[in-house]
Design an enzyme around this catalytic site. Structure first.
Site, PDB file in Angstrom:
ATOM      1  N   GLN A   1     -11.062   5.616  -3.926  1.00  0.00           N
ATOM      2  CA  GLN A   1     -11.776   6.713  -3.260  1.00  0.00           C
ATOM      3  C   GLN A   1     -12.342   6.149  -1.964  1.00  0.00           C
ATOM      4  OE1 GLN A   1     -12.018   9.833  -4.576  1.00  0.00           O
ATOM      5  NE2 GLN A   1     -10.774   9.144  -6.311  1.00  0.00           N
TER       6      GLN A   1
ATOM      7  N   LYS B   1       0.803  -1.240   0.000  1.00  0.00           N
ATOM      8  CA  LYS B   1       0.000   0.000   0.000  1.00  0.00           C
ATOM      9  C   LYS B   1       0.834   1.288   0.000  1.00  0.00           C
ATOM     10  CE  LYS B   1      -3.460  -0.768  -0.645  1.00  0.00           C
ATOM     11  NZ  LYS B   1      -3.877  -1.419  -1.926  1.00  0.00           N
TER      12      LYS B   1
HETATM   13  N1  LIG Z   1       0.454   6.550  -9.982  1.00  0.00           N
HETATM   14  C1  LIG Z   1      -0.296   5.923  -9.060  1.00  0.00           C
HETATM   15  N2  LIG Z   1      -1.474   5.380  -9.410  1.00  0.00           N
HETATM   16  C2  LIG Z   1      -2.239   4.769  -8.492  1.00  0.00           C
HETATM   17  N3  LIG Z   1      -1.891   4.647  -7.186  1.00  0.00           N
HETATM   18  C3  LIG Z   1      -0.739   5.204  -6.811  1.00  0.00           C
HETATM   19  C4  LIG Z   1       0.097   5.873  -7.703  1.00  0.00           C
HETATM   20  N4  LIG Z   1       1.176   6.317  -7.017  1.00  0.00           N
HETATM   21  C5  LIG Z   1       1.001   5.948  -5.747  1.00  0.00           C
HETATM   22  N5  LIG Z   1      -0.145   5.286  -5.616  1.00  0.00           N
HETATM   23  C6  LIG Z   1      -0.633   4.734  -4.342  1.00  0.00           C
HETATM   24  O1  LIG Z   1      -0.413   3.328  -4.363  1.00  0.00           O
HETATM   25  C7  LIG Z   1      -1.288   2.764  -3.391  1.00  0.00           C
HETATM   26  C8  LIG Z   1      -1.382   1.278  -3.593  1.00  0.00           C
HETATM   27  O2  LIG Z   1      -0.121   0.778  -3.179  1.00  0.00           O
HETATM   28  P1  LIG Z   1       0.421  -0.574  -3.666  1.00  0.00           P
HETATM   29  O3  LIG Z   1       0.413  -0.652  -5.127  1.00  0.00           O
HETATM   30  O4  LIG Z   1       1.738  -0.758  -2.999  1.00  0.00           O
HETATM   31  O5  LIG Z   1      -0.656  -1.571  -3.056  1.00  0.00           O
HETATM   32  S1  LIG Z   1      -0.542  -3.161  -2.964  1.00  0.00           S
HETATM   33  O6  LIG Z   1       0.147  -3.434  -1.738  1.00  0.00           O
HETATM   34  O7  LIG Z   1       0.113  -3.642  -4.138  1.00  0.00           O
HETATM   35  O8  LIG Z   1      -1.958  -3.588  -2.868  1.00  0.00           O
HETATM   36  C9  LIG Z   1      -2.573   3.496  -3.587  1.00  0.00           C
HETATM   37  O9  LIG Z   1      -3.243   3.470  -2.336  1.00  0.00           O
HETATM   38  P2  LIG Z   1      -4.780   3.833  -2.167  1.00  0.00           P
HETATM   39  O10 LIG Z   1      -4.863   5.287  -2.487  1.00  0.00           O
HETATM   40  O11 LIG Z   1      -5.098   3.554  -0.744  1.00  0.00           O
HETATM   41  O12 LIG Z   1      -5.546   2.996  -3.104  1.00  0.00           O
HETATM   42  C10 LIG Z   1      -2.136   4.886  -4.062  1.00  0.00           C
HETATM   43  O13 LIG Z   1      -2.253   5.858  -3.064  1.00  0.00           O
END
Ligand SMILES: Nc1ncnc2c1ncn2[C@@H]1O[C@H](COP(=O)(O)OS(=O)(=O)O)[C@@H](OP(=O)(O)O)[C@H]1O
Length: 692
Positions: free
Chosen positions: A643, A421
């Site tokens: 979201q 995350k």
């Molecule tokens: N470019 C881009 N696009 C989408 N999301 C982005 C990006 N950069 C950072 N993030 C943040 O990445 C969060 C998800 O983290 P991970 O990919 O490490 O999650 S996981 O552990 O693989 O499930 C995700 O967390 P959430 O916002 O809680 O969904 C995003 O905040």
């Protein structure tokens, strides 16, 4: 007496209460190692001799007293100052002192630091029927083998030589030697037997399971035809090939054809030093450490033994071979058929060392078939059941017994270790856009992540891991990497990763641990996790240790990865700091181009890829996305950048307190690692004014 003497002829005090493993009775005749012996002259009743020696008479030709034994090891009962001691007048180079040292530790620790007195000995005779003409067993050698076996049985109840055969070479000797082969088979019931390979070919040279099975089946047919028992469950590979580094085909064929449950090797984790050889279990096959006795296929005549008879006797009489048995509860020795013909050095060696052990130790010598030894071994060392896969390219011997089709180029050069995350998927996607960088093939279960170093996949072995990476000759990318976000906080991961990829670089992303915990909670809710749906975030993070297990598990997955400093310190206890790169997750989100440029510099990737042309902010998504065909952007799916409502203030406040010590330690750690700026999220988490 404050003088340095040369000493000879050591003897022990049979009445000493310290003697446990060491047995008194004989004199170790001859000069003792070292020239600086201290001879004790006790003037207080607290001192009791544990060993005596005589001063070397050449140093005192005229002195009568030079013939009187004088104390060289003293027990101090502690009557004088309340501290019990054992004082050694000579160093541990003297083999008897090594035994006395073990006994002293046991005595002074009131038995808490004691080694068991039980020793198992199994002598494997590899290459039965394989030796060159002129070096094989004749009839009288087989008779000597049987006679020695009988004599050893008097000292080691049930002792039987364990013969490893390769049927293809049966009757390949001179006429006299062929009679020796016949005699071995006539007496098959007197020995234990195990299958070597039919043609003595090294298993790692086979890339075809059917072929390997066919060869093993031939040996099995041979055994059945000649009355050799086939149920030992034990097998040995020529030159240890295929056992370690693991060649999966060998394990598979062994199971199918011979129902192998136990084997042994000298190669795990490495041949040297011999004292560090250990065991492991792979695919339910127990792999035990195997010892060497100093005899090999080339040392079949005493004049070919390095240093001759004197050196061989030295190994037996307190030297390396003797000590191997003293220190190892379970000893599986490797010898070859030719060591039992010719000068029959193996017969001499084993009978002599067993007698010497009986003379000088109270060890209880026994034997058992390999399967029982395997079970015993892993009862003694249960933690060794877990293998640690090393890098075959770190050991030239391992490379020689590794398939030619395998190469360390097929292993990743850097790992994105998580935590979950923090933006790891975005980083993975950005890295994969680079023409010189390539990740693993997707896993059917865990998608882009292999999740090898944590969890059950590790037991699938190195071949399984490597199968996820392209063979270098078929690939254009120069930098292979793997991203598994669960690696970051995995207890065993740094140790395992380092054993295999000690030169790999590590990339981690850190965001506010409080926000990370909340994102994980939202993630599990989105996946329909009942616990997450039934409990609020605040309830989850405040769940007590008496809460239902699923709730505690969710709480732990939310909270534990965020103890960043603890996890990073574990990685840093295996990897040097120069190999670790920490990305500020907020920067990755707001300025991925700069983040990727810094990462490329750290990875020393040349020429650098111009991310400014390939990443663009997508207002709809609210994140940077990949530019496709000039105008379009391809963003990560709905599960990334979700979201959801903001975190409740009370939860954030609670997490600020919860992570306070961890975050404070992280600031210190970042400074130690040379990071000049502290990420804003870390400052915010440490301040008590800001809200989430
Ligand atoms: N470019 C881009 N696009 C989408 N999301 C982005 C990006 N950069 C950072 N993030 C943040 O990445 C969060 C998800 O983290 P991970 O990919 O490490 O999650 S996981 O552990 O693989 O499930 C995700 O967390 P959430 O916002 O809680 O969904 C995003 O905040």
């Amino acid at each position: 007496m404050p003088k340095k003497y040369r000493a000879k002829d050591a003897a022990l005090n049979a009445a000493s209460p310290i003697l446990r493993l060491t047995r008194s009775g004989e004199t170790a005749w001859g000069p003792l190692p070292g020239e600086d012996w201290t001879i004790f002259s006790p003037n207080h009743s607290t001192y009791e001799p544990l060993a005596w020696a005589t001063r070397n008479s050449e140093d005192f030709p005229s002195e009568e007293s030079s013939r009187t034994p004088l104390p060289t090891v003293l027990q101090d009962h502690g009557l004088y100052d309340g501290i019990q001691r054992v004082l050694f007048g000579g160093g541990l180079r003297f083999w008897l002192h090594k035994l006395l040292f073990l006994d002293s530790l046991s005595y002074l620790s009131h038995g808490q630091l004691s080694v068991s007195l039980q020793r198992y000995i199994l002598v494997d005779v590899d290459d039965i029927f394989v030796g060159e003409r002129g070096t094989r067993l004749k009839k009288d050698d087989v008779m000597a083998l049987l006679a020695t076996q009988q004599r050893i049985q008097q000292l080691v109840p049930g002792f039987r030589f364990n013969l490893g055969f390769s049927g293809k070479y049966f009757h390949h000797g001179t006429a006299e030697e062929n009679l020796g082969d016949d005699m071995l088979l006539e007496n098959a019931g007197s020995f234990m037997w195990f299958s070597h390979m039919w043609n003595h070919q090294q298993p790692h040279l086979y890339d075809n399971l059917t072929q390997l099975e066919m060869d093993m089946t031939l040996n099995r047919e041979f055994a059945k035809e000649h009355g050799i028992p086939i149920d030992s469950g034990y097998s040995i590979a020529p030159h240890h090939s295929g056992v370690y580094p693991v060649h999966e085909l060998l394990y598979e064929a062994w199971k199918r054809v011979w129902n192998v449950r136990v084997t042994s090797t000298e190669e795990y984790p490495h041949l040297r030093p011999a004292r560090l050889r250990r065991g492991f279990i792979h695919r339910n096959i127990m792999v035990l450490p195997r010892q060497t006795c100093g005899l090999f296929t080339h040392t079949i005549m005493i004049e070919r033994y390095p240093g001759g008879r004197e050196k061989l006797d030295e190994a037996i009489q307190g030297g390396e071979l003797f000590q191997t048995i003293v220190y190892n509860p379970i000893n599986i020795f490797m010898t070859h058929m030719s060591n039992y013909g010719n000068d029959r050095l193996a017969l001499y060696t084993f009978e002599s060392v067993i007698k010497f052990l009986q003379c000088w130790t109270n060890l209880r010598l026994s034997t058992a078939p390999p399967l029982q030894l395997g079970e015993r071994y892993f009862q003694l060392y249960p933690e060794e059941g877990d293998p640690v896969w090393g890098n075959p390219c770190d050991d030239s011997r391992h490379q020689k017994i590794w398939s030619h089709n395998k190469t360390c180029e097929q292993l990743p050069r850097f790992l994105v270790i998580g935590p979950q995350k923090t933006g790891t998927t975005a980083l993975y996607t950005f890295l994969s856009m680079h023409p010189d960088i390539s990740s693993n093939f997707p896993s059917p279960d865990t998608f882009e992540e292999i999740q090898f170093f944590n969890g059950k996949n590790y037991y699938r072995g190195l071949d399984w891991y490597m199968s996820f990476f392209p063979v270098p000759k078929n690939a254009t990318a120069r930098y292979l990497f793997e991203k598994s976000a669960t690696y970051f906080d995995g207890e065993l991961v740094p140790k395992r990763a380092h054993a295999l990829l000690s030169h790999a670089k590590l990339v981690t992303i850190l965001i506010s641990p409080a926000r990370r915990a909340y994102s994980w909670y939202q993630h599990t809710r989105a996946h329909g996790d009942q616990v997450a749906l039934n409990y609020s975030f605040h309830q989850v993070i405040t769940a007590s240790d008496t809460a239902p297990k699923p709730l505690r598990e969710l709480r732990n997955r939310c909270l534990n990865p965020g103890k960043y400093s603890q996890h990073l310190e574990r990685w840093l206890s295996y990897y040097p700091p120069q190999q670790l790169h920490i990305i500020d997750g907020d920067q990755l989100r707001s300025n991925p181009v700069e983040t990727m440029n810094e990462l490329q510099r750290f990875l020393k990737i040349q020429p650098p890829f111009d991310y400014s042309k390939h990443l663009r902010y997508d207002p709809k998504k609210g994140f940077f996305c990949q530019v496709i065909n000039g105008d379009h952007t391809k963003c990560l799916g709905r599960s990334k950048g979700r979201q959801y409502p903001p975190m409740e203030d009370k939860s954030y406040k609670l997490l600020q307190r919860y992570y306070l010590s961890h975050n404070t330690a992280l600031v210190k750690l970042l400074k130690r690692l040379g990071y000049r700026t502290v990420p804003q999220w870390l400052k915010d988490d440490l301040s008590d004014t800001v809200t989430a």
